[in-house]
Design an enzyme around this catalytic site. Structure first.
Site, PDB file in Angstrom:
ATOM      1  N   GLU A  21       3.329  10.783   2.800  1.00 35.68           N
ATOM      2  CA  GLU A  21       2.059  10.222   2.328  1.00 35.68           C
ATOM      3  C   GLU A  21       0.859  11.115   2.628  1.00 35.68           C
ATOM      4  O   GLU A  21      -0.061  11.208   1.812  1.00 35.68           O
ATOM      5  CB  GLU A  21       1.843   8.839   2.955  1.00 35.68           C
ATOM      6  CG  GLU A  21       2.805   7.776   2.442  1.00 35.68           C
ATOM      7  CD  GLU A  21       4.159   7.804   3.123  1.00 35.68           C
ATOM      8  OE1 GLU A  21       5.059   7.084   2.665  1.00 35.68           O
ATOM      9  OE2 GLU A  21       4.308   8.558   4.118  1.00 35.68           O
ATOM     10  N   PHE A  46       1.038   2.662   4.429  1.00 32.26           N
ATOM     11  CA  PHE A  46       1.199   4.111   4.483  1.00 32.26           C
ATOM     12  C   PHE A  46       0.025   4.837   3.836  1.00 32.26           C
ATOM     13  O   PHE A  46      -0.387   5.906   4.293  1.00 32.26           O
ATOM     14  CB  PHE A  46       2.504   4.520   3.800  1.00 32.26           C
ATOM     15  CG  PHE A  46       3.711   3.843   4.377  1.00 32.26           C
ATOM     16  CD1 PHE A  46       3.951   3.873   5.745  1.00 32.26           C
ATOM     17  CD2 PHE A  46       4.593   3.163   3.558  1.00 32.26           C
ATOM     18  CE1 PHE A  46       5.055   3.234   6.288  1.00 32.26           C
ATOM     19  CE2 PHE A  46       5.701   2.524   4.096  1.00 32.26           C
ATOM     20  CZ  PHE A  46       5.945   2.554   5.466  1.00 32.26           C
ATOM     21  N   HIS A  72       1.832  -3.713  -1.937  1.00 32.65           N
ATOM     22  CA  HIS A  72       2.578  -4.418  -0.894  1.00 32.65           C
ATOM     23  C   HIS A  72       1.732  -4.664   0.349  1.00 32.65           C
ATOM     24  O   HIS A  72       2.170  -4.452   1.479  1.00 32.65           O
ATOM     25  CB  HIS A  72       3.833  -3.632  -0.512  1.00 32.65           C
ATOM     26  CG  HIS A  72       4.826  -3.482  -1.623  1.00 32.65           C
ATOM     27  ND1 HIS A  72       4.553  -2.750  -2.763  1.00 32.65           N
ATOM     28  CD2 HIS A  72       6.090  -3.956  -1.766  1.00 32.65           C
ATOM     29  CE1 HIS A  72       5.609  -2.784  -3.563  1.00 32.65           C
ATOM     30  NE2 HIS A  72       6.539  -3.517  -2.995  1.00 32.65           N
ATOM     31  N   ASP A  80      10.091  -7.138   4.676  1.00 32.79           N
ATOM     32  CA  ASP A  80       9.948  -5.801   5.259  1.00 32.79           C
ATOM     33  C   ASP A  80       9.355  -5.838   6.666  1.00 32.79           C
ATOM     34  O   ASP A  80       9.437  -4.860   7.405  1.00 32.79           O
ATOM     35  CB  ASP A  80       9.075  -4.918   4.353  1.00 32.79           C
ATOM     36  CG  ASP A  80       9.777  -4.577   3.050  1.00 32.79           C
ATOM     37  OD1 ASP A  80      10.991  -4.836   2.948  1.00 32.79           O
ATOM     38  OD2 ASP A  80       9.127  -4.049   2.134  1.00 32.79           O
ATOM     39  N   ARG A 130       2.533  -7.803  -3.322  1.00 32.43           N
ATOM     40  CA  ARG A 130       3.894  -7.630  -3.818  1.00 32.43           C
ATOM     41  C   ARG A 130       4.336  -8.719  -4.797  1.00 32.43           C
ATOM     42  O   ARG A 130       4.874  -8.398  -5.853  1.00 32.43           O
ATOM     43  CB  ARG A 130       4.871  -7.576  -2.628  1.00 32.43           C
ATOM     44  CG  ARG A 130       6.312  -7.333  -3.031  1.00 32.43           C
ATOM     45  CD  ARG A 130       7.205  -7.286  -1.803  1.00 32.43           C
ATOM     46  NE  ARG A 130       8.472  -6.631  -2.060  1.00 32.43           N
ATOM     47  CZ  ARG A 130       9.352  -6.325  -1.108  1.00 32.43           C
ATOM     48  NH1 ARG A 130       9.094  -6.623   0.151  1.00 32.43           N
ATOM     49  NH2 ARG A 130      10.480  -5.727  -1.415  1.00 32.43           N
TER      50      ARG A 130
END
Length: 286
Positions: A21, A46, A72, A80, A130
């Site tokens: 990233e 990220f 997300h 996650d 998401r």
């Protein structure tokens, strides 16, 4: 996943940087210096978390025309878990000079927003969730940077919400109305710059103010609104969000229920605070 649709249509304009990233943001900065308008897309945790230094120093300090898309975001990532649930990204992004910060409510607003930031030079952060969400706007809607949208008027409680919490707030408002509580719902997509005049207007008009977001209650939408209130119309603000803790793994519907971010949770929190009258004295709670 969905960037592959763009890759299929425009393969010469799509670059997959893999799990790198910081490098992605650095490359986006290079493209911007060469006059392109890059969209750097990855998970919010990220995009703004792992690549924070590159976002701050290369994009913010350089005032480069890069659009960072953080997907997300929040606990809506679900299974996650805490490591992937960005609950600090709004706070981080809006603290970076030159950055604009947005969190759209549905596909219609997202499409309008993307068109708007393409024509608006400078770095921007767009926060996406998401799960699929209901459509609340029709095609006549026009998003404007720096302006919020009144979805429902009211005079007792005003809920300023962003992203997925707008839907929770709208449903909660139906139950609040059944209790005789007139409830205004304002969609705040543009978090930086924020609609200071509309916030001040409803702070004067309504008795109790609430912010609702899938984010830490520190530094996000609630923080931004509180800053406006201290400057323009000092008033108690009840903040609904994740209360300064990390998330956990689970289906997003279960997590929203656990953290009180679903429609039932928002209704219960607002109703109990309204009934307690703690807001009248400016005391108690978040």
């Amino acid at each position: 996943l969905y960037t592959t649709m763009f890759a299929s249509a425009f393969p010469e304009r799509h670059f997959n940087m893999g799990i790198a990233e910081q490098n992605m943001i650095g490359c986006a900065a290079g493209f911007a210096i060469r006059g392109k308008i890059p969209f750097a897309c990855t998970f919010a945790v990220f995009a703004i978390g792992r690549a924070w230094e590159q976002v701050r120093t290369s994009l913010g300090y350089g005032n480069l025309n890069v659009k960072v898309i953080g997907s997300h975001a929040g606990i809506s990532v679900g299974e996650d878990g805490a490591s992937h649930q960005a609950l600090e990204d709004i706070a981080i992004a809006r603290a970076i000079p030159n950055f604009k910060v947005f969190c759209p409510v549905d596909a219609v607003e997202t499409k309008q927003l993307i068109k708007e930031i393409v024509d608006n030079k400078g770095p921007a952060y767009v926060r996406l969730s998401r799960p699929n969400v209901p459509i609340i706007y029709d095609k006549s809607y026009r998003f404007k940077i720096g302006f919020a949208s009144v979805l429902k008027d009211g005079t007792d409680v005003c809920i300023f919400a962003t992203g997925m919490l707008v839907h929770s707030a709208l449903e909660a408002a139906k139950k609040l109305e059944m209790q005789g509580i007139s409830t205004a719902i304002i969609n705040v997509c543009s978090i930086k710059p924020i609609d200071e005049d509309l916030i001040a207007e409803y702070a004067t008009k309504c008795k109790m103010l609430v912010s609702a977001e899938d984010h830490n209650i520190i530094g996000g939408l609630g923080g931004a609104i509180a800053e406006v209130l201290t400057k323009k119309c000092p008033k108690y603000l009840y903040r609904i969000g994740v209360e300064d803790v990390f998330g956990e793994s689970g289906k997003y519907e279960e997590l929203y229920k656990r953290y009180g971010l679903d429609e039932a949770g928002v209704y219960q929190k607002v109703f109990e605070k309204w009934r307690s009258k703690a807001w009248r004295a400016g005391a108690g709670g978040s």
